[in-house]
Design an enzyme around this catalytic site. Structure first.
Site, PDB file in Angstrom:
ATOM      1  N   ASP A  35     -24.401  18.170 -28.433  1.00 18.54           N
ATOM      2  CA  ASP A  35     -25.724  17.561 -28.272  1.00 18.54           C
ATOM      3  C   ASP A  35     -26.550  17.575 -29.565  1.00 18.54           C
ATOM      4  O   ASP A  35     -26.720  18.617 -30.193  1.00 18.54           O
ATOM      5  CB  ASP A  35     -26.475  18.332 -27.186  1.00 18.54           C
ATOM      6  CG  ASP A  35     -27.621  17.547 -26.589  1.00 18.54           C
ATOM      7  OD1 ASP A  35     -28.276  16.794 -27.328  1.00 18.54           O
ATOM      8  OD2 ASP A  35     -27.867  17.693 -25.374  1.00 18.54           O
ATOM      9  N   SER A  90     -29.264  12.628 -27.548  1.00 19.02           N
ATOM     10  CA  SER A  90     -28.859  12.947 -26.177  1.00 19.02           C
ATOM     11  C   SER A  90     -29.113  11.752 -25.251  1.00 19.02           C
ATOM     12  O   SER A  90     -28.661  10.649 -25.538  1.00 19.02           O
ATOM     13  CB  SER A  90     -29.584  14.218 -25.716  1.00 19.02           C
ATOM     14  OG  SER A  90     -28.969  14.777 -24.586  1.00 19.02           O
TER      15      SER A  90
END
Length: 333
Positions: free
Chosen positions: A154, A40
């Site tokens: 993600d 991320s």
């Protein structure tokens, strides 16, 4: 004899600017990083560092304010998320240049999640900001990213702090940065198999002591505390009809739920594959969406690392001595 050092940078949205401070502290300590992995926001900062662009991204972050952040958000509900995400990463590409992950000065890879199979995907080749965009696609908030024939979201869904990836890239000594340790479920509420293996000493090393004490203090519910700090950027541009909302905003609900999920997954992953050094900056005061708090986050990351400087240097020296006694055999490829 030199040890190959890896840096695993975890997820945490706006808290991720603390990674910059961590890296600055490690540089000051003279620790040379050979392998960088990120999940991320960790993929964005880590990629910039691996490309020798840390100065540029730090200048960008320190110059952010609330409206500059808002202007980078391309809202729309047609692409699987509240924010499309292309605008901010295209801006990063314009600002820092077109870079490819396989051509960086340090070994670099990022983690994403295959939306349809649930598999962990390691991204080692391709446009650096396309990789970061895929790794940062927080479900519900940032739309999924089409990458190499797959829809990716993600990486924090499966591996919030990518220690395993750093080891796969042959790092012999891994420093991990976990950003979400302060915002979560009370450890006493977790079943034994999900509790952190951290001892009193490791908690003290991580910088959670307060004037020599790490006694547990009464605090608000973790989810309520997060909601109090996280800001809904949609609501910031509207005139509120009341000062007391009847329920949490949609951003707060999604971000808070993801935050809790990431913490539980991190505990499980680290129990099976712990790093050599775990840094846990105190970032509970910064909400996931408070990207304008870059200066504060950077300083917190720097301070947390410097508090552990003696431990980091001692552990690194210890592994060097062990290698001199019994060199680590190289794996044949």
């Amino acid at each position: 004899m030199r040890v190959k050092v890896g840096l695993a940078l975890g997820s945490g949205a706006a808290r991720g600017w603390a990674h910059i401070g961590v890296i600055r502290a490690l540089e000051e300590l003279g620790i040379e990083i050979d392998v960088v992995t990120g999940t991320s926001i960790g993929s964005l900062v880590g990629g910039a560092y691996a490309a020798n662009k840390l100065d540029d991204i730090e200048e960008w972050v320190r110059d952010m304010d609330r409206w500059k952040v808002f202007n980078l958000l391309d809202f729309g509900l047609t692409n699987g998320g509240i924010v499309s995400g292309e605008k901010v990463f295209n801006k990063a590409r314009e600002k820092f240049g077109a870079l490819r992950a396989e051509q960086l000065s340090r070994s670099f890879a990022a983690v994403a999640t295959d939306l349809y199979t649930g598999r962990e995907v390691w991204l080692k080749e391709g446009d650096l900001f396309e990789i970061a965009r895929a790794s940062c696609a927080m479900p519900g908030l940032l739309s999924p990213k089409a990458f190499d024939g797959r829809w990716l979201v993600d990486g924090a869904v499966v591996n919030p702090v990518p220690v395993s990836l750093a080891r796969a890239l042959e790092a012999e000594f891994v420093i991990a940065v976990h950003l979400n340790s302060q915002v979560h479920v009370d450890e006493d509420d977790l079943p034994p198999q999900e509790q952190s293996p951290a001892t009193y000493e490791s908690a003290k090393q991580a910088g959670f002591e307060d004037e020599g004490s790490i006694e547990k203090k009464e605090q608000p519910n973790a989810f309520e505390r997060f909601l109090n700090r996280s800001q809904d950027y949609v609501e910031q541009v509207k005139d509120k009809l009341t000062r007391t909302p009847t329920s949490p905003g949609v951003f707060g609900v999604m971000a808070g739920s993801i935050d809790i999920m990431q913490e539980r997954i991190t505990r499980a992953r680290m129990a099976g594959d712990p790093p050599d050094i775990l840094l846990q900056p105190k970032l509970g005061e910064i909400g996931l969406l408070e990207f304008e708090d870059g200066e504060k986050a950077i300083q917190i990351g720097y301070d947390a690392t410097m508090r552990m400087k003696h431990i980091i240097l001692e552990e690194l020296e210890l592994i060097k001595r062990r290698r001199m006694i019994a060199p680590i055999p190289k794996v044949k490829k």
